[in-house]
Design a protein around this motif. Structure first.
Motif, PDB file in Angstrom:
ATOM      1  N   TRP A   1       0.909  -1.287  -0.137  1.00 56.27           N
ATOM      2  CA  TRP A   1      -0.016   0.072  -0.046  1.00 56.27           C
ATOM      3  C   TRP A   1       0.762   1.208  -0.103  1.00 56.27           C
ATOM      4  O   TRP A   1       0.373   2.326  -0.646  1.00 56.27           O
ATOM      5  N   SER A   2       2.008   1.273   0.699  1.00 55.04           N
ATOM      6  CA  SER A   2       2.748   2.448   0.641  1.00 55.04           C
ATOM      7  C   SER A   2       3.277   2.838  -0.536  1.00 55.04           C
ATOM      8  O   SER A   2       3.781   4.136  -0.784  1.00 55.04           O
ATOM      9  N   ALA A   3       3.446   2.046  -1.495  1.00 53.69           N
ATOM     10  CA  ALA A   3       4.096   2.398  -2.913  1.00 53.69           C
ATOM     11  C   ALA A   3       3.037   3.154  -3.603  1.00 53.69           C
ATOM     12  O   ALA A   3       3.230   4.285  -4.038  1.00 53.69           O
ATOM     13  N   ARG A   4       1.790   2.844  -3.440  1.00 53.34           N
ATOM     14  CA  ARG A   4       0.707   3.531  -3.954  1.00 53.34           C
ATOM     15  C   ARG A   4       0.327   5.101  -3.453  1.00 53.34           C
ATOM     16  O   ARG A   4       0.093   5.790  -4.108  1.00 53.34           O
ATOM     17  N   ALA A   5       0.560   4.787  -2.061  1.00 52.88           N
ATOM     18  CA  ALA A   5       0.197   6.005  -1.376  1.00 52.88           C
ATOM     19  C   ALA A   5       1.436   7.196  -1.741  1.00 52.88           C
ATOM     20  O   ALA A   5       1.075   8.227  -1.755  1.00 52.88           O
ATOM     21  N   ALA A   6       2.651   6.681  -1.874  1.00 59.88           N
ATOM     22  CA  ALA A   6       3.705   7.648  -2.150  1.00 59.88           C
ATOM     23  C   ALA A   6       3.603   8.067  -3.335  1.00 59.88           C
ATOM     24  O   ALA A   6       3.728   9.362  -3.604  1.00 59.88           O
ATOM     25  N   ARG A   7       3.199   7.290  -4.369  1.00 62.79           N
ATOM     26  CA  ARG A   7       2.863   7.996  -5.548  1.00 62.79           C
ATOM     27  C   ARG A   7       1.794   9.057  -5.516  1.00 62.79           C
ATOM     28  O   ARG A   7       1.742   9.950  -6.292  1.00 62.79           O
ATOM     29  N   ALA A   8       0.735   8.802  -4.835  1.00 57.85           N
ATOM     30  CA  ALA A   8      -0.158   9.914  -4.697  1.00 57.85           C
ATOM     31  C   ALA A   8       0.235  11.085  -4.061  1.00 57.85           C
ATOM     32  O   ALA A   8      -0.125  12.045  -4.303  1.00 57.85           O
ATOM     33  N   ALA A   9       1.143  10.887  -2.979  1.00 51.99           N
ATOM     34  CA  ALA A   9       1.623  11.730  -1.914  1.00 51.99           C
ATOM     35  C   ALA A   9       2.771  12.693  -2.737  1.00 51.99           C
ATOM     36  O   ALA A   9       3.030  13.786  -2.191  1.00 51.99           O
ATOM     37  N   LEU A  10       3.378  12.286  -3.775  1.00 52.84           N
ATOM     38  CA  LEU A  10       4.223  12.805  -4.647  1.00 52.84           C
ATOM     39  C   LEU A  10       3.961  13.577  -5.889  1.00 52.84           C
ATOM     40  O   LEU A  10       4.708  13.870  -6.694  1.00 52.84           O
ATOM     41  N   GLN A  11       2.789  13.925  -5.745  1.00 48.44           N
ATOM     42  CA  GLN A  11       2.239  14.780  -7.191  1.00 48.44           C
ATOM     43  C   GLN A  11       2.859  16.221  -7.297  1.00 48.44           C
ATOM     44  O   GLN A  11       2.996  16.345  -8.230  1.00 48.44           O
ATOM     45  N   ASP A  12       3.441  16.692  -6.219  1.00 52.79           N
ATOM     46  CA  ASP A  12       4.229  18.088  -6.242  1.00 52.79           C
ATOM     47  C   ASP A  12       5.599  17.592  -6.060  1.00 52.79           C
ATOM     48  O   ASP A  12       6.376  18.704  -5.683  1.00 52.79           O
ATOM     49  N   ALA A  13       6.253  16.321  -6.195  1.00 47.53           N
ATOM     50  CA  ALA A  13       7.501  16.355  -5.853  1.00 47.53           C
ATOM     51  C   ALA A  13       8.355  17.148  -6.780  1.00 47.53           C
ATOM     52  O   ALA A  13       8.110  17.669  -7.704  1.00 47.53           O
ATOM     53  N   PRO A  14       9.601  17.350  -5.995  1.00 52.42           N
ATOM     54  CA  PRO A  14      10.080  16.645  -5.062  1.00 52.42           C
ATOM     55  C   PRO A  14       9.702  17.445  -3.645  1.00 52.42           C
ATOM     56  O   PRO A  14       9.354  18.517  -3.767  1.00 52.42           O
ATOM     57  N   VAL A  15       9.553  16.549  -2.679  1.00 56.37           N
ATOM     58  CA  VAL A  15       8.983  17.400  -1.418  1.00 56.37           C
ATOM     59  C   VAL A  15      10.121  16.546  -0.363  1.00 56.37           C
ATOM     60  O   VAL A  15      10.821  15.727  -0.526  1.00 56.37           O
ATOM     61  N   ASP A  16      10.141  17.312   1.034  1.00 58.12           N
ATOM     62  CA  ASP A  16      11.160  17.234   1.687  1.00 58.12           C
ATOM     63  C   ASP A  16      10.518  15.655   2.650  1.00 58.12           C
ATOM     64  O   ASP A  16       9.352  15.697   2.692  1.00 58.12           O
ATOM     65  N   GLN A  17      11.525  14.756   2.874  1.00 57.65           N
ATOM     66  CA  GLN A  17      11.221  13.753   3.637  1.00 57.65           C
ATOM     67  C   GLN A  17       9.968  13.682   4.838  1.00 57.65           C
ATOM     68  O   GLN A  17       9.250  12.978   4.997  1.00 57.65           O
ATOM     69  N   ALA A  18      10.190  14.710   5.720  1.00 55.71           N
ATOM     70  CA  ALA A  18       9.198  14.924   6.764  1.00 55.71           C
ATOM     71  C   ALA A  18       7.984  15.161   6.181  1.00 55.71           C
ATOM     72  O   ALA A  18       6.758  14.448   6.848  1.00 55.71           O
ATOM     73  N   THR A  19       7.744  15.838   5.393  1.00 53.69           N
ATOM     74  CA  THR A  19       6.324  16.263   4.547  1.00 53.69           C
ATOM     75  C   THR A  19       5.871  15.111   4.076  1.00 53.69           C
ATOM     76  O   THR A  19       4.513  14.667   4.247  1.00 53.69           O
ATOM     77  N   LEU A  20       6.582  14.086   3.422  1.00 54.97           N
ATOM     78  CA  LEU A  20       5.899  12.815   2.786  1.00 54.97           C
ATOM     79  C   LEU A  20       5.677  11.943   3.849  1.00 54.97           C
ATOM     80  O   LEU A  20       4.832  11.399   3.576  1.00 54.97           O
ATOM     81  N   GLY A  21       6.308  11.884   5.046  1.00 50.74           N
ATOM     82  CA  GLY A  21       6.100  10.861   6.174  1.00 50.74           C
ATOM     83  C   GLY A  21       4.675  11.518   6.775  1.00 50.74           C
ATOM     84  O   GLY A  21       4.159  10.406   7.078  1.00 50.74           O
ATOM     85  N   GLN A  22       4.509  12.627   6.547  1.00 52.48           N
ATOM     86  CA  GLN A  22       3.349  13.376   7.383  1.00 52.48           C
ATOM     87  C   GLN A  22       2.045  12.802   6.200  1.00 52.48           C
ATOM     88  O   GLN A  22       1.035  12.403   6.955  1.00 52.48           O
ATOM     89  N   ARG A  23       2.137  12.790   5.037  1.00 54.07           N
ATOM     90  CA  ARG A  23       1.474  12.570   4.281  1.00 54.07           C
ATOM     91  C   ARG A  23       1.039  11.235   4.101  1.00 54.07           C
ATOM     92  O   ARG A  23       0.041  10.814   4.012  1.00 54.07           O
ATOM     93  N   LEU A  24       1.863  10.065   4.336  1.00 56.23           N
ATOM     94  CA  LEU A  24       1.859   8.675   4.428  1.00 56.23           C
ATOM     95  C   LEU A  24       1.005   8.430   5.553  1.00 56.23           C
ATOM     96  O   LEU A  24       0.084   7.344   5.533  1.00 56.23           O
ATOM     97  N   CYS A  25       1.365   8.948   6.713  1.00 53.62           N
ATOM     98  CA  CYS A  25       0.824   8.549   8.025  1.00 53.62           C
ATOM     99  C   CYS A  25       0.156   9.859   8.653  1.00 53.62           C
ATOM    100  O   CYS A  25       0.494  10.321   9.777  1.00 53.62           O
ATOM    101  N   PRO A  26      -0.727  10.179   8.173  1.00 55.57           N
ATOM    102  CA  PRO A  26      -1.462  11.488   8.850  1.00 55.57           C
ATOM    103  C   PRO A  26      -2.520  11.218   9.839  1.00 55.57           C
ATOM    104  O   PRO A  26      -2.547  12.101  10.786  1.00 55.57           O
ATOM    105  N   SER A  27      -2.754   9.961  10.226  1.00 54.41           N
ATOM    106  CA  SER A  27      -3.923   9.872  11.317  1.00 54.41           C
ATOM    107  C   SER A  27      -3.124   8.813  12.146  1.00 54.41           C
ATOM    108  O   SER A  27      -3.990   7.906  12.848  1.00 54.41           O
ATOM    109  N   VAL A  28      -1.883   8.857  12.683  1.00 55.75           N
ATOM    110  CA  VAL A  28      -1.490   8.197  13.458  1.00 55.75           C
ATOM    111  C   VAL A  28      -0.912   8.768  14.667  1.00 55.75           C
ATOM    112  O   VAL A  28       0.318   9.246  14.847  1.00 55.75           O
TER     113      VAL A  28
END
Length: 225
Positions: free
Chosen positions: A108-135
């Motif tokens: 699932w993380s690969a599909r989510a990463a593709r969706a979360a990187l629509q405005d790539a490149p993004v910093d690592q912290a931002t991508l982490g927050q987008r992948l796990c926003p509700s933990v």
């Protein structure tokens, strides 16, 4: 801008220990289980790794979702795919990471990463927050997930800690690279092959480079099938 991500089952890495240690735990588990995929106990793995059983349980739970390990209730075995990766790691780290990439491209993380990187490149912290926003209270899980994606060559991280999708992730998604909004000024992105830059490729020994090209051709065949 929002980045819709599937909110279904989304198991994340353990936040009890860093991804580098999680990777070593997997290699130790694979070594104990062996090519015959022998079932081992969590206590045996704890003796080998000197890591507590609760931490091991949380680490192995994530490894199971990637298809590297199988089992339950403190009894585990390496999978065929997991053993192939661990065995390759002894001979060729780059090839092992490419085999790991194939596993993560189904996660699932690969599909989510593709969706979360629509405005790539993004910093690592931002991508982490987008992948796990509700933990809540588990911010490290997102960061650790990004580390796993980098290890698996699913995403590429440059020297400034900016993340962009690898060529393999883009190909697997059947999508074009992310586009910048109209008028946006973007820094040139490195050309990538299987998540590796031109400099990375030039640093490979000739036999490793040829093996990488063979793997890339195989991936193209699978995507085109």
């Amino acid at each position: 801008m929002t980045f819709p991500i599937d909110q279904g089952a989304r198991p994340t890495p353990s936040d009890r220990t860093a991804p580098a240690q999680q990777w070593r735990i997997f290699l130790d588990l694979a070594d104990l289980s062996g090519p015959g995929e022998q079932v081992i106990t969590c206590h045996a793995l704890a003796e080998r790794t000197e890591v507590g059983t609760e931490t091991l349980g949380s680490v192995v739970s994530f490894l199971q979702t990637v298809g590297l390990v199988r089992g339950a209730r403190g009894k585990y075995a390496v999978t065929a795919a997991g053993w192939a990766i661990a065995e390759m790691q002894r001979r060729d780290e780059t090839q092992a990471r490419l085999l790991l990439q194939a596993q993560f491209l189904q996660h699932w993380s690969a599909r989510a990463a593709r969706a979360a990187l629509q405005d790539a490149p993004v910093d690592q912290a931002t991508l982490g927050q987008r992948l796990c926003p509700s933990v809540p209270g588990k911010a490290r899980r997102g960061t650790y997930l990004v580390e796993w994606l980098v290890l698996a060559l699913v995403v590429h991280r440059d020297a400034s800690m900016k993340i962009c999708p690898s060529a393999a992730l883009t190909a697997a998604a059947g999508a074009v690279p992310p586009q910048q909004p109209p008028g946006a000024q973007s820094a040139p992105e490195p050309a990538l092959l299987m998540g590796m830059t031109h400099s990375d490729l030039r640093a490979l020994p000739p036999q490793h480079y040829m093996a990488l090209l063979d793997h890339a051709a195989t991936l193209v065949d699978l995507v085109s099938a």
